[in-house]
Each structure stands twice: as C-alpha cells, then as structure tokens.
Design a protein around this motif. Structure first.
Motif, PDB file in Angstrom:
ATOM      1  N   LEU A 136      31.284  29.641  41.919  1.00 24.79           N
ATOM      2  CA  LEU A 136      31.723  30.740  41.053  1.00 24.79           C
ATOM      3  C   LEU A 136      30.764  31.930  41.159  1.00 24.79           C
ATOM      4  O   LEU A 136      31.204  33.090  41.214  1.00 24.79           O
ATOM      5  CB  LEU A 136      31.809  30.251  39.606  1.00 24.79           C
ATOM      6  N   ALA A 137      29.462  31.633  41.184  1.00 23.58           N
ATOM      7  CA  ALA A 137      28.485  32.716  41.280  1.00 23.58           C
ATOM      8  C   ALA A 137      28.610  33.452  42.614  1.00 23.58           C
ATOM      9  O   ALA A 137      28.569  34.685  42.670  1.00 23.58           O
ATOM     10  CB  ALA A 137      27.066  32.159  41.114  1.00 23.58           C
TER      11      ALA A 137
ATOM     12  N   MET B 138      31.334  33.625  44.518  1.00 20.71           N
ATOM     13  CA  MET B 138      32.574  34.392  44.515  1.00 20.71           C
ATOM     14  C   MET B 138      32.436  35.666  43.697  1.00 20.71           C
ATOM     15  O   MET B 138      32.944  36.722  44.069  1.00 20.71           O
ATOM     16  CB  MET B 138      33.716  33.527  43.962  1.00 20.71           C
ATOM     17  N   LEU B 139      31.729  35.584  42.562  1.00 20.66           N
ATOM     18  CA  LEU B 139      31.496  36.771  41.750  1.00 20.66           C
ATOM     19  C   LEU B 139      30.658  37.796  42.508  1.00 20.66           C
ATOM     20  O   LEU B 139      30.955  39.001  42.498  1.00 20.66           O
ATOM     21  CB  LEU B 139      30.812  36.383  40.437  1.00 20.66           C
ATOM     22  N   LEU B 140      29.611  37.314  43.191  1.00 21.22           N
ATOM     23  CA  LEU B 140      28.773  38.229  43.969  1.00 21.22           C
ATOM     24  C   LEU B 140      29.561  38.857  45.114  1.00 21.22           C
ATOM     25  O   LEU B 140      29.397  40.051  45.411  1.00 21.22           O
ATOM     26  CB  LEU B 140      27.552  37.475  44.505  1.00 21.22           C
TER      27      LEU B 140
ATOM     28  N   PHE C 277      32.794  39.392  45.112  1.00 16.30           N
ATOM     29  CA  PHE C 277      33.702  40.365  44.496  1.00 16.30           C
ATOM     30  C   PHE C 277      32.971  41.659  44.157  1.00 16.30           C
ATOM     31  O   PHE C 277      33.475  42.762  44.434  1.00 16.30           O
ATOM     32  CB  PHE C 277      34.321  39.758  43.246  1.00 16.30           C
ATOM     33  N   LEU C 278      31.777  41.537  43.574  1.00 17.73           N
ATOM     34  CA  LEU C 278      31.004  42.731  43.239  1.00 17.73           C
ATOM     35  C   LEU C 278      30.580  43.478  44.492  1.00 17.73           C
ATOM     36  O   LEU C 278      30.613  44.719  44.535  1.00 17.73           O
ATOM     37  CB  LEU C 278      29.777  42.336  42.414  1.00 17.73           C
TER      38      LEU C 278
ATOM     39  N   SER D   9      33.641  45.228  45.817  1.00 18.90           N
ATOM     40  CA  SER D   9      33.986  46.357  44.958  1.00 18.90           C
ATOM     41  C   SER D   9      33.056  47.533  45.206  1.00 18.90           C
ATOM     42  O   SER D   9      33.498  48.691  45.278  1.00 18.90           O
ATOM     43  CB  SER D   9      33.923  45.937  43.486  1.00 18.90           C
TER      44      SER D   9
END
Length: 471
Positions: free
Chosen positions: A200-201, A203-205, A207-208, A211
């Motif tokens: 999850l971490a 994937m979040l990184l 995504f950021l 972006s």
C-alpha cells in the motif's frame, strides 16, 4: 489499455511489477524463515542428543548357559556351564530439559538397537517411537514422524558404537512439530501484514510520484483551455525539457497561423474598401444621370456591395476565431435590447430575458452583437407587443431562442429567408443580409441558426453556439 489515461497506464504497470516483486519477496522470506526455524529446532535437539550420548554407559553381564547330554551317564555327571558376555545400558540420568520426564509432554528420547528398544524417556510412558527407518550412517539425520499422541514429531537421530561393545545403538531425540508450525504461522501472519502495508505504501508513493511527474501535462491542458477561451494567445508556462520543445513548436505554429490569418483579413479588408470607393462613385453617377440601363446597373451595384460586406465580415470573423474570444450573452443581449427599445420606443414592446448572466460563450463580443443584434432587430420589426429571449445549456453548447408574437413565417419561408439577400417584405428597410449573415457567422463558430414557429405565435429564431472554442 487504449482507453486508459497515461497516468492509469503507468500506475497499472508500476503497481503490477510492485505486486509481483512483493509476492516473490514474501515467498522467499517465508521459505527462508521456515528453513531457519527448522534448523534452530534441529540445533536444539542436537544439543539434547549430545547430552544423551554423554550419559550413555554400558553395563556388562554374565549369562549362565547349561548344556544337557543325552547319554545315560549324564545324570551321574555335573551339567556343563558356560559364561557368555552380554551388554546392557545403565540407567540414564534425567536430562537438563525437564519435559523429557513429563508424560506426553512432546519431548522424547529413545535408545535402541536394530531389533529392540533399550531405553526411552519417561515422557513416552508406555509408548515407543516407531521409525520408518534407522540411519545407516554415523552422522546426524533428522526427519518427521508421527508421535505417541498422533502429532508430528521432528526427530534427530544418530548411529553410535561404544568402545566396549560390538553392538550399534541408535539414539533419537524428538520434539513435537507444533511449535515450529505455530512459530511459522506467526511469522507468516506478521510477514503478510508487513508486506501488505509495504504494498500500500509503495502504491501510494507511485501514485504521488506519477501525480507530481504528470502535473506539467495538466498545466499544459489548462493553458490550452485558456488559449481556446481567449484568455491567452500562447503557452506561457515553463515546462520540463521533454515537453518544452513541443510547446515552443506549438507557440510558433500559433503565431504563424495568426500572422497568416491577420494578413489575409487585412488583404480582404483592403480589397473591400478599395472596391467600395469606385462603387460609391458609380452609384452617385447613376443617381445624377438617367441611362436606360439604370435599374439593372443599380441592382448589380447593390449585389456587389452585399458581396463585399458579406466576405469582409467572414474574413474578420475567421481572424477573431483563431485569437480566441468570449462574451456574456446576457450582457450583450441586454445592451442590444436597451438600444432597440429606444429605437422602437413608440411601439411599447415588452422584452423578457429569461436566462442567467453567468453563462459565457466562446464568441467575440462584436460578432455576437452582429448575430444576436440582427435576430433581435428582426424580432422588434415584426413583434406586436412581446419578445422573449431564453437560453439553456445543452452539453457543451448554448441554445438561445429569440421569439416574438408577430405574424411569423411558414417553414418554406423560414428556409427561403436564410438565403443571401432574400427578403419577404421589400417595404421594410434593409438589404436582406441580416439573417443570412447571422446564420453564416453561427456556422463559422460551428454553431447553427434555425427558424421555426414560436409558441407566442410569431417567429422563433433558435441560435446554437459553443461554450468553448473548438480548435
């Protein structure tokens, strides 16, 4: 994949690779931890096996064997007695692990030969460890077998031979495998939670990162919308090295097209104005003289003037479209109504504007005045007492209707009046270009003008124009 955005494609690819790598890492760590825990258990049992071997001692015994004879004189003689040495194991003191003395505690040891069990731990009680095989080598061997209570046992076994004996002994130390399974289950649970949080971490990184990395494209799109709406003439933002050459090329292309269109508009305007002067002179000369061809010449001069005005308006409109423009339909219609209300004040016509003033069109204000002004003026000419100007947004277009309560027109007349210079009433002042110019300008903005019967009883001019420019 073609329907995915660039951001979703990158996120999908990076996320898929991340998941595969994390799963491979989890499987590898799980196998490593399983081997590590098994080796720790074997090491622990090996220590107990060494302790058991250190306490192993032999106890020699003499066994008396009597041989009877078949002769009749055997009863008169003494029986034959022989002494055969036999090897036995002395009692084993308790080991340092107290659970070897507790019945069915899960910790067991056993000493045996190839034919029988000689000694076993008190924890086995009345049971024995049944092995599928005995180690033929003198080194350590470990395997899993069933225990006295049916649970799996991890067994460490060694074949030994003591100096004072020719007999081979097998020493086995065992422990229930449930501790290994429970420890491995706990490790797997912690590993699963840790890897899940890591995924999850990551994937979040990702995504950021995407972006932030793709933000210049969003800025590019926003600037393009501002150019379409007429707020900017070119891209002005500073873009990364990969995008900046493309942006500069687009700016040069926009400037080149703007220059070409401005020059074409100027040339058309110059030609139109150059023709207007001799046409005016010819018109004035015809007014002073009375040649036989005067009506025909006046008609041809009028058509030439209409053509010049029409094409001059079209060339000016094309240039304005490239530069981008916007206007407020409510404000423009209000100004037109205010002007025509003073011009037709004697007729006391009531005009209702029923739409919001927050709508913005991608149309130059002067062009909209030309389009809507002709339609509103036409409504004032033919209205009896009332005009209604309404509008609604449909998708990315504005549909505006200017309706009056005048005599109206038939469908055939509505189609005819949109022709260039066509008029149904020759007594009304004008050149007959108003509705046609309005329709042509609407088409050049990729809009449309249609005429139909109004609910008020007169004519309804329905004008469709885009809310945004369409490059």
């Amino acid at each position: 994949m073609k329907r995915f955005s660039l951001k979703n494609r990158l996120l999908f690819a990076a996320g898929g690779c991340c998941v595969v790598l994390i799963l491979a890492t989890g499987f590898t760590v799980q196998r490593y931890m399983q081997d590590y825990l098994r080796s720790e258990l074997v090491s622990k049992l090996t220590l107990s096996l060494d302790e058991l071997l250190s306490r192993l001692e032999l106890q020699p015994q003499n066994v008396v064997i009597t041989n009877a004879t078949s002769s009749t004189s055997a009863s008169l003689t003494s029986p034959a007695v022989s002494s055969v040495p036999s090897v036995d194991i002395m009692p084993i003191p308790s080991l340092s692990e107290p659970r070897f003395s507790q019945p069915y505690s899960g910790f067991y040891w056993q000493i045996q030969t190839d034919s029988k069990v000689l000694k076993r731990s008190r924890s086995l009680w009345e049971a024995e460890l049944a092995f599928r095989h005995l180690n033929d080598e003198f080194g350590l061997d470990y395997f899993v077998t069933a225990g006295p209570t049916g649970q799996a046992l991890m067994v460490v076994q060694q074949k030994v031979k003591l100096p004072d004996s020719e007999t081979f002994f097998w020493l086995s130390v065992a422990q229930e495998n449930n501790s290994l399974a429970s420890a491995l289950q706990g490790v797997n649970r912690s590993l699963l939670i840790g890897l899940g949080l890591l995924a999850l971490a990551v994937m979040l990184l990702i995504f950021l990162q995407l972006s932030w990395g793709l933000r210049p494209l969003a800025t590019l799109r926003k600037e393009l919308a501002e150019i379409e709406n007429g707020n900017k003439a070119q891209f002005q933002h500073q873009y990364p090295q990969e995008i900046d050459p493309l942006v500069k090329d687009i700016n040069r292309l926009l400037a080149h097209h703007q220059h070409l269109l401005e020059r074409a508009r100027t040339n058309a305007g110059n030609m139109a104005h150059a023709l207007k002067t001799p046409l005016s002179i010819m018109h004035n000369e015809l007014a002073l003289t009375q040649p036989p061809q005067k009506p025909l010449l006046q008609q041809q001069l009028q058509q030439m003037r209409q053509q010049i005005e029409y094409h001059l308006s079209a060339s000016q409109l094309a240039a304005k479209q490239l530069l981008g423009a916007k206007c407020s339909p409510y404000l423009q219609c209000s100004n037109a109504v205010s002007a025509f209300s003073r011009l037709y004040a004697s007729r006391n016509i009531v005009v209702d504007i029923t739409f919001s003033n927050a709508i913005t069109l991608a149309v130059d204000g002067r062009d909209f005045d030309e389009i809507a002004g002709n339609l509103i003026e036409n409504a004032y000419k033919w209205a009896t007492a009332r005009i209604v100007i309404s509008a609604m947004v449909v998708g990315d277009q504005l549909q505006m209707t200017i309706a009056d309560d005048g005599p109206g027109m038939t469908d055939a007349e509505c189609e005819q009046v949109l022709g260039r210079g066509q008029r149904l009433d020759e007594q009304t002042p004008g050149h007959g270009l108003g509705l046609n110019i309005a329709a042509e300008m609407a088409r050049m903005y990729q809009g449309q003008l249609t005429l139909q019967r109004a609910a008020l009883g007169g004519l309804a001019a329905q004008l469709t124009l885009p809310l945004r420019n369409r490059l």
